[in-house]
Design a protein around this motif. Structure first.
Motif, PDB file in Angstrom:
ATOM      1  N   ALA A  26       0.807  -1.228   0.000  1.00 55.58           N
ATOM      2  CA  ALA A  26       0.000   0.000   0.000  1.00 55.58           C
ATOM      3  C   ALA A  26       0.837   1.273   0.000  1.00 55.58           C
ATOM      4  O   ALA A  26       0.295   2.368  -0.175  1.00 55.58           O
ATOM      5  CB  ALA A  26      -0.927   0.004   1.212  1.00 55.58           C
ATOM      6  N   LEU A  27       2.140   1.144   0.210  1.00 54.05           N
ATOM      7  CA  LEU A  27       3.003   2.321   0.217  1.00 54.05           C
ATOM      8  C   LEU A  27       3.339   2.738  -1.218  1.00 54.05           C
ATOM      9  O   LEU A  27       3.559   1.890  -2.081  1.00 54.05           O
ATOM     10  CB  LEU A  27       4.296   2.028   0.984  1.00 54.05           C
ATOM     11  N   LEU A  35      10.942   3.038  -1.395  1.00 53.18           N
ATOM     12  CA  LEU A  35      10.195   2.108  -0.544  1.00 53.18           C
ATOM     13  C   LEU A  35      10.894   1.922   0.796  1.00 53.18           C
ATOM     14  O   LEU A  35      10.239   1.838   1.844  1.00 53.18           O
ATOM     15  CB  LEU A  35      10.021   0.756  -1.231  1.00 53.18           C
ATOM     16  N   LEU A  36      12.208   1.869   0.779  1.00 56.08           N
ATOM     17  CA  LEU A  36      12.965   1.729   2.027  1.00 56.08           C
ATOM     18  C   LEU A  36      12.666   2.897   2.966  1.00 56.08           C
ATOM     19  O   LEU A  36      12.367   2.708   4.149  1.00 56.08           O
ATOM     20  CB  LEU A  36      14.457   1.659   1.717  1.00 56.08           C
ATOM     21  N   VAL A  37      12.708   4.103   2.441  1.00 55.31           N
ATOM     22  CA  VAL A  37      12.418   5.291   3.243  1.00 55.31           C
ATOM     23  C   VAL A  37      10.970   5.269   3.724  1.00 55.31           C
ATOM     24  O   VAL A  37      10.682   5.535   4.903  1.00 55.31           O
ATOM     25  CB  VAL A  37      12.699   6.575   2.436  1.00 55.31           C
ATOM     26  N   VAL A  50       1.932   8.155   5.650  1.00 58.13           N
ATOM     27  CA  VAL A  50       3.233   8.022   4.993  1.00 58.13           C
ATOM     28  C   VAL A  50       3.137   8.459   3.538  1.00 58.13           C
ATOM     29  O   VAL A  50       3.983   9.217   3.043  1.00 58.13           O
ATOM     30  CB  VAL A  50       3.746   6.574   5.082  1.00 58.13           C
ATOM     31  N   ASN A  51       2.129   8.005   2.839  1.00 59.72           N
ATOM     32  CA  ASN A  51       1.986   8.354   1.421  1.00 59.72           C
ATOM     33  C   ASN A  51       1.805   9.848   1.216  1.00 59.72           C
ATOM     34  O   ASN A  51       2.318  10.413   0.244  1.00 59.72           O
ATOM     35  CB  ASN A  51       0.810   7.592   0.809  1.00 59.72           C
ATOM     36  N   ALA A  52       1.090  10.487   2.136  1.00 59.08           N
ATOM     37  CA  ALA A  52       0.924  11.942   2.039  1.00 59.08           C
ATOM     38  C   ALA A  52       2.264  12.646   2.216  1.00 59.08           C
ATOM     39  O   ALA A  52       2.582  13.616   1.510  1.00 59.08           O
ATOM     40  CB  ALA A  52      -0.074  12.425   3.085  1.00 59.08           C
ATOM     41  N   ALA A  53       3.073  12.148   3.161  1.00 59.79           N
ATOM     42  CA  ALA A  53       4.377  12.768   3.414  1.00 59.79           C
ATOM     43  C   ALA A  53       5.364  12.482   2.296  1.00 59.79           C
ATOM     44  O   ALA A  53       6.087  13.373   1.839  1.00 59.79           O
ATOM     45  CB  ALA A  53       4.936  12.269   4.749  1.00 59.79           C
ATOM     46  N   THR A  54       5.411  11.246   1.819  1.00 61.38           N
ATOM     47  CA  THR A  54       6.404  10.901   0.800  1.00 61.38           C
ATOM     48  C   THR A  54       6.064  11.511  -0.558  1.00 61.38           C
ATOM     49  O   THR A  54       6.958  11.693  -1.392  1.00 61.38           O
ATOM     50  CB  THR A  54       6.550   9.375   0.655  1.00 61.38           C
ATOM     51  N   ALA A 125      13.577  -4.664   6.023  1.00 59.72           N
ATOM     52  CA  ALA A 125      14.429  -5.324   5.033  1.00 59.72           C
ATOM     53  C   ALA A 125      13.632  -6.333   4.213  1.00 59.72           C
ATOM     54  O   ALA A 125      13.769  -6.421   2.991  1.00 59.72           O
ATOM     55  CB  ALA A 125      15.601  -6.007   5.722  1.00 59.72           C
ATOM     56  N   ASN A 126      12.767  -7.095   4.878  1.00 63.84           N
ATOM     57  CA  ASN A 126      11.974  -8.105   4.169  1.00 63.84           C
ATOM     58  C   ASN A 126      10.919  -7.477   3.268  1.00 63.84           C
ATOM     59  O   ASN A 126      10.567  -8.040   2.229  1.00 63.84           O
ATOM     60  CB  ASN A 126      11.324  -9.061   5.167  1.00 63.84           C
ATOM     61  N   VAL A 127      10.405  -6.302   3.651  1.00 67.10           N
ATOM     62  CA  VAL A 127       9.485  -5.587   2.770  1.00 67.10           C
ATOM     63  C   VAL A 127      10.189  -5.242   1.460  1.00 67.10           C
ATOM     64  O   VAL A 127       9.687  -5.510   0.362  1.00 67.10           O
ATOM     65  CB  VAL A 127       8.950  -4.302   3.437  1.00 67.10           C
ATOM     66  N   VAL A 128      11.363  -4.652   1.565  1.00 67.00           N
ATOM     67  CA  VAL A 128      12.097  -4.230   0.374  1.00 67.00           C
ATOM     68  C   VAL A 128      12.505  -5.435  -0.471  1.00 67.00           C
ATOM     69  O   VAL A 128      12.385  -5.415  -1.703  1.00 67.00           O
ATOM     70  CB  VAL A 128      13.326  -3.394   0.771  1.00 67.00           C
ATOM     71  N   ARG A 129      12.964  -6.484   0.168  1.00 65.56           N
ATOM     72  CA  ARG A 129      13.386  -7.677  -0.574  1.00 65.56           C
ATOM     73  C   ARG A 129      12.224  -8.284  -1.353  1.00 65.56           C
ATOM     74  O   ARG A 129      12.356  -8.628  -2.529  1.00 65.56           O
ATOM     75  CB  ARG A 129      13.951  -8.724   0.398  1.00 65.56           C
TER      76      ARG A 129
END
Length: 214
Positions: A26-27, A35-37, A50-54, A125-129
């Motif tokens: 959802a990010l 995505l890491l940030v 988060v989506n509003a900020a990024t 880390a697992n999210v990004v991987r």
């Protein structure tokens, strides 16, 4: 608990929330760095915040090279809505700097390298991987831990133990999507304080559901 029980739950989740790890995430992001940030910023807040900020952050600092030299006060102002904004601003600027200095601006793929970066634990880390690199990774957050306990998939309260147990029950190709499907179900139905067992599609397979709905 047998493998058949896990497979039944996995099949039900696939019907309810079809897709792979990338489409289920959802990010909002365009690169592994973003995505890491975003995942670091997601601690103790909502994906919407988060989506509003990024949306603003990545328009101004889209790459690690640019974020690494950003003014921390400006970054803190942008990520204010995510909570703990000063800590998070310092962390993501430091994170960007280390990616530039240690990895020539490229996000590493290996878990052991990712988890040495500021603010990056096994979950992040697992999210990004799983989402960006299509590699085996099963993120365990509070939703995954709660549902794993309720569904009888794990009796542990330790995130790393839960991760290991779930990984042992599922093929690698399902690790990332299974985690995200549990998260979506936890947000929609199996909430922490008021689980909606009487409208839960997983109730017949759930150890914690009232007998009347099994």
């Amino acid at each position: 608990m047998g493998r058949q029980h896990v497979e039944q739950i996995a099949k039900q989740l696939e019907v309810l929330y079809p897709g792979d790890a990338k489409t289920l995430c959802a990010l909002h992001f365009e690169t592994p760095f973003q995505l890491l940030v975003a995942t670091v910023l997601s601690a103790q807040t909502t994906d919407a915040a988060v989506n509003a900020a990024t949306h603003v952050l990545f328009a101004r600092y889209p790459t690690p090279q640019e974020l690494a030299i950003a003014d921390i006060a400006n970054v803190a102002e942008i990520v204010y809505s995510t909570g703990f904004y000063r800590t998070k601003a310092n962390r993501i600027v430091e994170l960007a700097g280390q990616i530039v200095d240690r990895y020539q601006g490229e996000v590493p793929e290996q878990l052991e390298e990712l988890t040495t970066l500021p603010g990056v634990g096994r979950k992040t880390a697992n999210v990004v991987r799983s989402v960006c690199f299509g590699l085996p990774g099963l993120p365990v957050d509070t939703h995954v831990a709660r549902l794993s306990n309720r569904l009888g998939l794990s009796s542990s309260q330790n995130a790393e133990v839960i991760e290991q147990e779930l990984c042992g029950l599922l093929p690698e190709s399902r690790w990332g999507s299974f985690s995200l499907q549990l998260i979506l179900h936890g947000r929609r139905i199996c909430r922490a304080r008021t689980p909606s067992c009487f409208r839960c599609e997983l109730a017949p397979s759930c150890d914690s559901a009232p007998a009347s709905v099994r």
